[in-house]
Design an enzyme around this catalytic site. Structure first.
Site, PDB file in Angstrom:
ATOM      1  N   LYS A  38       0.842  -1.202   0.000  1.00 27.33           N
ATOM      2  CA  LYS A  38       0.000   0.000   0.000  1.00 27.33           C
ATOM      3  C   LYS A  38       0.880   1.256   0.000  1.00 27.33           C
ATOM      4  O   LYS A  38       2.080   1.179   0.283  1.00 27.33           O
ATOM      5  CB  LYS A  38      -0.922  -0.024   1.222  1.00 27.33           C
ATOM      6  CG  LYS A  38      -0.193  -0.007   2.559  1.00 27.33           C
ATOM      7  CD  LYS A  38      -1.116  -0.373   3.726  1.00 27.33           C
ATOM      8  CE  LYS A  38      -0.356  -0.371   5.042  1.00 27.33           C
ATOM      9  NZ  LYS A  38      -1.147  -0.992   6.131  1.00 27.33           N
ATOM     10  N   TYR A 264      14.546  31.330   5.431  1.00 25.82           N
ATOM     11  CA  TYR A 264      13.342  32.062   5.807  1.00 25.82           C
ATOM     12  C   TYR A 264      13.312  32.375   7.300  1.00 25.82           C
ATOM     13  O   TYR A 264      13.711  31.539   8.116  1.00 25.82           O
ATOM     14  CB  TYR A 264      12.094  31.244   5.460  1.00 25.82           C
ATOM     15  CG  TYR A 264      11.816  31.154   3.983  1.00 25.82           C
ATOM     16  CD1 TYR A 264      11.768  32.297   3.182  1.00 25.82           C
ATOM     17  CD2 TYR A 264      11.583  29.919   3.376  1.00 25.82           C
ATOM     18  CE1 TYR A 264      11.502  32.209   1.823  1.00 25.82           C
ATOM     19  CE2 TYR A 264      11.308  29.821   2.024  1.00 25.82           C
ATOM     20  CZ  TYR A 264      11.269  30.972   1.250  1.00 25.82           C
ATOM     21  OH  TYR A 264      10.998  30.880  -0.085  1.00 25.82           O
TER      22      TYR A 264
HETATM   23  C1  LIG Z   1      -0.319  -1.978   6.846  1.00 23.84           C
HETATM   24  C2  LIG Z   1      -0.847  -3.265   7.333  1.00 23.84           C
HETATM   25  C3  LIG Z   1       0.006  -4.367   7.533  1.00 23.84           C
HETATM   26  C4  LIG Z   1       1.519  -4.281   7.439  1.00 23.84           C
HETATM   27  O1  LIG Z   1       2.062  -3.877   8.666  1.00 23.84           O
HETATM   28  P1  LIG Z   1       3.659  -3.759   8.878  1.00 23.84           P
HETATM   29  O2  LIG Z   1       3.794  -3.285  10.271  1.00 23.84           O
HETATM   30  O3  LIG Z   1       4.123  -2.743   7.890  1.00 23.84           O
HETATM   31  O4  LIG Z   1       4.232  -5.099   8.637  1.00 23.84           O
HETATM   32  C5  LIG Z   1      -0.574  -5.586   7.846  1.00 23.84           C
HETATM   33  N1  LIG Z   1      -1.919  -5.705   7.983  1.00 23.84           N
HETATM   34  C6  LIG Z   1      -2.759  -4.664   7.834  1.00 23.84           C
HETATM   35  C7  LIG Z   1      -4.220  -4.864   8.029  1.00 23.84           C
HETATM   36  C8  LIG Z   1      -2.257  -3.400   7.522  1.00 23.84           C
HETATM   37  O5  LIG Z   1      -3.092  -2.361   7.407  1.00 23.84           O
END
Ligand SMILES: *Cc1c(COP(=O)(O)O)cnc(C)c1O
Length: 368
Positions: A38, A264
């Site tokens: 993601k 700035y």
């Molecule tokens: C983002 C997510 C993960 C991955 O978690 P990590 O800590 O990056 O391994 C796993 N399960 C769900 C439901 C998530 O939203």
């Protein structure tokens, strides 16, 4: 250290392979692995990373939104893709791209069932999300069993998996809470298995869960941050390799006299004569403004150069007094010499946020 001629985000696929093998080594042979890609592959590049993981033999992918999954399909990703947070507005695109929804509420279940019936789908795979204490998405355990029964009875749908998400898998002080989450999941799992299809699988752990709760790997684990080189624990971080490395370059050097100021709002005033370097990376590229005023630094020829004054939208100025360097020299913002986790900490945040913030205008350079 490679020589970047501009600001780039290097993607080290050798490091990705290393992390993949390391995490695999923590699993029983029959346990499968889902890679979470993601948010553009945690800010790296979802397409490059997903295609590489597909090549390496990952079993499943997950994205947050339908649009992210559609993007991967269009890039040639053929692995099954779980969409963690679908919306009814995207059902058509989701199904046309063979993306599998997480069903997290009764409303979503009803709307997707109607949609699947209208489209005359047959045994479309869906995944049930159980809320065991994170209180973000998911059915309460008892409701989950009812939802599973409804799915089992519905020809248009097929229950492919059931899963929960741990709230504090990285936090040993919350072990009791985590074990309670797992036992809530365990309590309904036999009923869910019975209502699942013949490919049914159960899953609960993220990266920290893989390491800290080996008894909870079930049939599949979901890993995100670990694949990218971080594990929320210093000793483990050492065994992983950072996939993403943000590099930039010195655009210009300035000699300042005592009393002259930088940037700035005159954010830094030279106490003595100093040399500063201007670098083409700023808060629009995901570098937190909180790192200004000497809170954060970059690595230049092996030395820390503090960020002086305020972080600008497209630039920072760093103090290079006493560091041998010249215009055009390469600079590491985060990567091997300073981890994203270390830099994130200084900004009061976590590696996840720093990595996913890396801006779209920064060129991704793939290293094999
Ligand atoms: C983002 C997510 C993960 C991955 O978690 P990590 O800590 O990056 O391994 C796993 N399960 C769900 C439901 C998530 O939203």
């Amino acid at each position: 250290m490679s020589l970047a001629a501009e600001t780039v985000l290097e993607l080290d696929l050798g490091a990705l392979q290393h992390n993949y093998r390391f995490l695999r080594s923590k699993l029983a042979p029959a346990c499968r692995m889902l890679a979470v890609v993601k948010a553009n592959g945690y800010g790296g590049d979802a397409t490059t990373i997903a295609l590489e993981l597909q090549e390496l033999g990952v079993d499943y992918l997950a994205v947050a939104y339908v649009s992210e999954g559609a993007f991967l399909r269009d890039a040639g990703v053929t692995l099954p893709i779980l969409v963690l947070h679908p919306q009814p507005a995207n059902f058509e695109l989701m199904v046309s791209k063979c993306l599998e929804p997480s069903i997290y509420s009764e409303r979503l279940l009803n709307l997707f069932t109607q949609f699947a019936q209208a489209q005359k789908l047959v045994a479309y795979p869906v995944h049930l999300k159980v809320n065991t204490g994170l209180n973000r998405l998911g059915f309460d355990p008892a409701e989950t069993v009812l939802a599973a029964t409804a799915i089992q009875k519905e020809d248009a749908l097929s229950l492919r998996s059931a899963f929960t998400h741990l709230a504090a898998s990285e936090d040993s002080a919350e072990k009791e809470f985590t074990l309670k989450q797992l036992s809530a999941f365990d309590a309904i799992l036999p009923a869910l298995r019975q209502k699942g299809d013949d490919k049914f699988f159960a899953h609960a752990t993220n990266t920290s869960g893989i390491i800290n709760y080996p008894q909870a790997h079930y049939d599949l684990v979901r890993t995100g941050i670990g694949l990218y080189g971080y594990a929320n624990e210093a000793s483990l971080d050492k065994q992983l390799k950072p996939v993403m490395r943000l590099k930039t370059v010195i655009s210009q050097l300035h000699q300042l006299k005592q009393g002259e100021s930088v940037g700035y709002n005159r954010g830094h005033v030279a106490k003595d004569a100093m040399t500063i370097a201007t670098l083409p990376v700023g808060h629009a590229d995901g570098l937190p403004r909180a790192l200004g005023k000497s809170v954060g630094s970059v690595i230049l020829n092996g030395k820390h150069a503090p960020i002086v004054g305020n972080v600008c939208m497209d630039m920072i100025m760093v103090d290079v007094t006493g560091i041998a360097c010249q215009e055009g020299d390469s600079v590491e913002v985060f990567g091997e010499q300073q981890s994203a986790e270390e830099l994130a900490k200084k900004a009061g945040t976590i590696s996840y946020e720093l990595l996913t913030a890396v801006g779209g205008r920064i060129k991704r350079v793939v290293l094999r």
